[in-house]
Design a protein around this motif. Structure first.
Motif, PDB file in Angstrom:
ATOM      1  N   PRO A  49       0.805  -1.219   0.000  1.00  0.00           N
ATOM      2  CA  PRO A  49       0.000   0.000   0.000  1.00  0.00           C
ATOM      3  C   PRO A  49       0.839   1.271   0.000  1.00  0.00           C
ATOM      4  N   THR A  50       2.078   1.215   0.482  1.00  0.00           N
ATOM      5  CA  THR A  50       2.882   2.434   0.474  1.00  0.00           C
ATOM      6  C   THR A  50       3.681   2.581  -0.812  1.00  0.00           C
ATOM      7  N   GLY A  51       3.662   1.613  -1.664  1.00  0.00           N
ATOM      8  CA  GLY A  51       4.444   1.685  -2.895  1.00  0.00           C
ATOM      9  C   GLY A  51       3.704   2.461  -3.962  1.00  0.00           C
ATOM     10  N   ARG A 195      -0.505  10.833  -2.120  1.00  0.00           N
ATOM     11  CA  ARG A 195      -0.053  10.060  -3.269  1.00  0.00           C
ATOM     12  C   ARG A 195      -1.057   8.977  -3.581  1.00  0.00           C
ATOM     13  N   GLY A 196      -1.052   8.565  -4.813  1.00  0.00           N
ATOM     14  CA  GLY A 196      -1.919   7.454  -5.168  1.00  0.00           C
ATOM     15  C   GLY A 196      -1.590   6.924  -6.545  1.00  0.00           C
ATOM     16  N   VAL A 197      -2.087   5.731  -6.807  1.00  0.00           N
ATOM     17  CA  VAL A 197      -1.948   5.121  -8.122  1.00  0.00           C
ATOM     18  C   VAL A 197      -3.341   4.690  -8.557  1.00  0.00           C
ATOM     19  N   LEU A 198      -3.798   5.240  -9.691  1.00  0.00           N
ATOM     20  CA  LEU A 198      -5.091   4.822 -10.227  1.00  0.00           C
ATOM     21  C   LEU A 198      -4.866   3.711 -11.239  1.00  0.00           C
ATOM     22  N   ASP A 199      -5.449   2.566 -10.948  1.00  0.00           N
ATOM     23  CA  ASP A 199      -5.351   1.421 -11.854  1.00  0.00           C
ATOM     24  C   ASP A 199      -6.562   1.475 -12.792  1.00  0.00           C
ATOM     25  N   PHE A 200      -6.292   1.676 -14.092  1.00  0.00           N
ATOM     26  CA  PHE A 200      -7.442   1.743 -15.015  1.00  0.00           C
ATOM     27  C   PHE A 200      -7.479   0.550 -15.963  1.00  0.00           C
ATOM     28  N   SER A 201      -6.926  -0.587 -15.492  1.00  0.00           N
ATOM     29  CA  SER A 201      -6.904  -1.758 -16.364  1.00  0.00           C
ATOM     30  C   SER A 201      -8.300  -2.374 -16.502  1.00  0.00           C
ATOM     31  N   ASN A 202      -9.144  -2.214 -15.494  1.00  0.00           N
ATOM     32  CA  ASN A 202     -10.556  -2.577 -15.709  1.00  0.00           C
ATOM     33  C   ASN A 202     -11.203  -1.354 -16.333  1.00  0.00           C
ATOM     34  N   ASN A 203     -12.368  -1.478 -16.919  1.00  0.00           N
ATOM     35  CA  ASN A 203     -12.904  -0.370 -17.703  1.00  0.00           C
ATOM     36  C   ASN A 203     -13.517   0.752 -16.870  1.00  0.00           C
ATOM     37  N   LYS A 204     -13.494   0.574 -15.549  1.00  0.00           N
ATOM     38  CA  LYS A 204     -14.219   1.492 -14.673  1.00  0.00           C
ATOM     39  C   LYS A 204     -13.817   2.962 -14.823  1.00  0.00           C
ATOM     40  N   HIS A 205     -12.554   3.199 -15.128  1.00  0.00           N
ATOM     41  CA  HIS A 205     -12.095   4.591 -15.131  1.00  0.00           C
ATOM     42  C   HIS A 205     -11.803   5.100 -16.534  1.00  0.00           C
ATOM     43  N   GLY A 258       4.058   6.115  15.700  1.00  0.00           N
ATOM     44  CA  GLY A 258       4.847   4.953  15.310  1.00  0.00           C
ATOM     45  C   GLY A 258       6.051   5.352  14.481  1.00  0.00           C
ATOM     46  N   ASN A 259       6.770   4.362  14.018  1.00  0.00           N
ATOM     47  CA  ASN A 259       8.042   4.586  13.360  1.00  0.00           C
ATOM     48  C   ASN A 259       7.867   4.620  11.843  1.00  0.00           C
ATOM     49  N   SER A 260       7.095   5.606  11.351  1.00  0.00           N
ATOM     50  CA  SER A 260       6.821   5.646   9.923  1.00  0.00           C
ATOM     51  C   SER A 260       6.517   7.071   9.501  1.00  0.00           C
ATOM     52  N   VAL A 261       6.809   7.406   8.256  1.00  0.00           N
ATOM     53  CA  VAL A 261       6.483   8.735   7.760  1.00  0.00           C
ATOM     54  C   VAL A 261       5.202   8.706   6.928  1.00  0.00           C
ATOM     55  N   THR A 262       4.529   7.566   6.900  1.00  0.00           N
ATOM     56  CA  THR A 262       3.231   7.476   6.236  1.00  0.00           C
ATOM     57  C   THR A 262       2.148   7.625   7.297  1.00  0.00           C
ATOM     58  N   MET A 263       1.185   8.526   7.031  1.00  0.00           N
ATOM     59  CA  MET A 263       0.149   8.785   8.045  1.00  0.00           C
ATOM     60  C   MET A 263      -1.094   7.967   7.797  1.00  0.00           C
ATOM     61  N   GLU A 294      -7.952   4.452  -1.916  1.00  0.00           N
ATOM     62  CA  GLU A 294      -6.896   4.433  -0.906  1.00  0.00           C
ATOM     63  C   GLU A 294      -5.668   5.282  -1.226  1.00  0.00           C
ATOM     64  N   PRO A 295      -5.870   6.597  -1.413  1.00  0.00           N
ATOM     65  CA  PRO A 295      -4.679   7.443  -1.502  1.00  0.00           C
ATOM     66  C   PRO A 295      -3.998   7.450  -0.136  1.00  0.00           C
ATOM     67  N   PHE A 296      -2.709   7.715  -0.096  1.00  0.00           N
ATOM     68  CA  PHE A 296      -2.037   7.749   1.204  1.00  0.00           C
ATOM     69  C   PHE A 296      -1.249   9.032   1.383  1.00  0.00           C
ATOM     70  N   LEU A 297      -0.866   9.310   2.607  1.00  0.00           N
ATOM     71  CA  LEU A 297      -0.299  10.599   2.949  1.00  0.00           C
ATOM     72  C   LEU A 297       1.086  10.411   3.559  1.00  0.00           C
ATOM     73  N   ASN A 298       2.093  10.984   2.902  1.00  0.00           N
ATOM     74  CA  ASN A 298       3.467  10.929   3.423  1.00  0.00           C
ATOM     75  C   ASN A 298       3.841  12.285   3.999  1.00  0.00           C
ATOM     76  N   VAL A 299       4.463  12.292   5.159  1.00  0.00           N
ATOM     77  CA  VAL A 299       4.999  13.531   5.710  1.00  0.00           C
ATOM     78  C   VAL A 299       6.434  13.654   5.191  1.00  0.00           C
ATOM     79  N   MET A 300       6.762  14.830   4.641  1.00  0.00           N
ATOM     80  CA  MET A 300       8.048  14.988   3.943  1.00  0.00           C
ATOM     81  C   MET A 300       9.134  15.518   4.869  1.00  0.00           C
TER      82      MET A 300
END
Ligand SMILES: Cc1cc2nc3c(=O)[nH]c(=O)nc-3n(C[C@H](O)[C@H](O)[C@H](O)COP(=O)(O)OP(=O)(O)OC[C@H]3O[C@@H](n4cnc5c(N)ncnc54)[C@H](O)[C@@H]3O)c2cc1C
Ligand SMILES: *[C@@H]1O[C@H](CO)[C@@H](O)[C@H](O)[C@H]1NC(C)=O
Ligand SMILES: CC(=O)N[C@H]1CO[C@H](CO)[C@@H](O)[C@@H]1O
Length: 426
Positions: A49-51, A195-205, A258-263, A294-300
């Motif tokens: 999910p963070t990739g 950040r996010g990745v939109l997968d449009f391999s199905n016809n939905k998008h 916790g020990n992560s920069v992803t919120m 599921e977009p995710f939020l990184n603190v820079m």
């Protein structure tokens, strides 16, 4: 100097099995070392999910290809980024216009998990020990070996692993770095990144992507930066019908758990993101942001360059050595380069001259990564309209030609530099 070749192989213990750690495994195995990688995650990431997406420069591409059994695999798993384009968006009028366009860009776009899998699959399956949580290390009195303590998460046992060299590839919050530099603090950049990745391999998008490609006709080969007032976003396509986007938003430093920069994000935050996207960006981009699950939020964060990156037989690589903001598309490039240079230095000097090898590694890499981290910081400040010493805050609607030129990726220090240690024929 060659004596060790007849005796046992030297051994490195790498802590952290992300891009830097497994790159190191490749580089050191090539240099004739035994390598064991300790990674706290219990299994290789698959569609983690963070990739998301990342850009690979030509030198990093070349090095990675030498590590793969079939060099074509890298090309086949990535898309070209031959254009670096910066454009301005007027969110009220819903229009964009080009500020700069560099058509001699030579990067490739990879999905983090795809790149990771390529590198990991090319290693022997017992190189990475999954579910091994690093606890502490102890350097022998004569400084020739290091004992690493780690916890095997499945059994709860604590085990010791002994090596000639400890490599800290444990990321920007490195606990190994902390043991040498307990007071070092990361610097909050002033903004977070959705950040996010939109997968449009199905016809939905399909419709959304069609609209997007009208507004961004060179998707599939172009790295787009969209600049608006005190904010910017990045958008490019990944292989297998995916759109990668990042949106940087100025805000006070959030509290991290916790020990992560992803919120952790909740549905209210995502709703606010969607509303804001409507106001700031052209409809094509706002829709893509809204349709991304599921977009995710990184603190820079980044960090003032360190004065040294090795102590006795412990060495830092990747984000552990130089936490950086991502505006130069460098963090993966830097990790791959660190690993490759470290491998070459160890090969050149041999384990009996470990100290000279690490000196060499540090003198090649530290000046380069330090400049690149600071350049990336400056680029982030400019694009976010924050204060930069010696210039007025950047406003894309009133940018001068010089200011536009400054935005280009090719201004990165050492942009096409190849460290001379790669010339040594071995
Ligand atoms: C899951 C994931 C997804 C990412 N996605 C992207 C992306 O989409 N785009 C992008 O540009 N960058 C991404 N990055 C960041 C990018 O990989 C790094 O910035 C860069 O490659 C440098 O990596 P690194 O290996 O130095 O550090 P990191 O990638 O931060 O890796 C550090 C590793 O050390 C491990 N570790 C930490 N502490 C311990 C411990 N005590 N014991 C054992 N193991 C430990 C962590 O689990 C982690 O695997 C991602 C990183 C991760 C971990
Ligand atoms: C890479 O793609 C080319 C062209 O599609 C194909 O001929 C080749 O077999 C692929 N190589 C690998 C290793 O998948
Ligand atoms: C082609 C390119 O830009 N490669 C760069 C990647 O980063 C290293 C330093 O970290 C540079 O030396 C390379 O020139």
């Amino acid at each position: 100097m060659k004596g060790w070749q007849n005796s046992r192989k030297p051994k490195a213990v790498v802590v952290g099995g992300s891009i830097a750690g497994i790159s190191c495994a490749h580089a050191l195995i090539e240099a004739g070392w035994d390598v064991v990688v300790l990674e706290k995650s219990c299994a290789p990431p698959s569609g983690s999910p963070t990739g998301a997406g990342l850009g690979l420069d030509p030198l990093a591409q070349k090095i990675i290809q030498t590590w793969l059994r079939n060099p074509q695999l890298l090309h086949n798993s990535t898309l070209p980024l031959t254009i670096d384009q910066n454009q301005a968006t007027d969110g009220e009028k819903k229009i964009s216009w080009t500020l700069t366009r560099d058509e001699n860009f030579n990067f490739r776009a990879a999905y983090w998990t795809d790149l990771y899998s390529l590198l990991h699959n090319a290693l022997q399956s017992d190189t990475v020990l999954w579910g091994h949580y690093f606890l502490s290390f102890c350097i022998s009195d004569d400084k020739t070996s290091v004992t690493v303590k780690c916890k095997v998460l499945e059994t709860g046992d604590t085990i010791d692993i002994v090596g000639d060299l400890l490599i800290a590839a444990d990321g920007c919050l490195s606990s190994i770095r902390k043991s040498f530099l307990p007071d070092l603090k990361l610097r909050y950049s002033g903004y977070t990144a959705w950040r996010g990745v939109l997968d449009f391999s199905n016809n939905k998008h399909a419709e959304a992507v069609l609209d997007l490609k009208k507004a961004y006709p060179d998707l599939g080969k172009c790295l787009y930066f969209d600049l608006s007032s005190r904010t910017h976003s990045v958008i490019y396509e990944l292989l297998n019908q995916r759109i990668n986007w990042i949106w940087y938003i100025n805000q006070p430093e959030p509290e991290l758990k916790g020990n992560s920069v992803t919120m952790k994000v909740n549905s209210d935050m995502i709703e606010q993101l969607h509303e804001a996207a409507e106001k700031v960006w052209v409809p094509g981009l706002a829709t893509i942001i809204k349709e991304t699950k599921e977009p995710f939020l990184n603190v820079m964060y980044d960090c003032e360059p360190l004065k040294q990156i090795f102590w006795d037989n412990v060495v830092l690589i990747g984000d552990a050595a130089h936490p950086t903001t991502p505006h130069g598309l460098r963090s993966t490039n830097m990790s791959v380069l660190d690993a490759a240079v470290l491998g070459k230095c160890l090969q050149k000097w041999g384990v009996e001259n470990l100290n000279l090898a690490l000196e060499d590694y540090q003198s090649i890499r530290l000046p380069v990564t330090s400049k690149q981290v600071l350049h990336s910081r400056r680029m982030g400040c400019i694009k976010q309209g924050l204060n930069v010493a010696g210039r007025r805050p950047f406003d894309p609607r009133m940018a001068t030609p010089q200011e536009c030129d400054d935005l280009q990726q090719k201004n990165m220090p050492f942009f096409t530099d190849v460290p001379s240690i790669f010339d040594v024929t071995t």
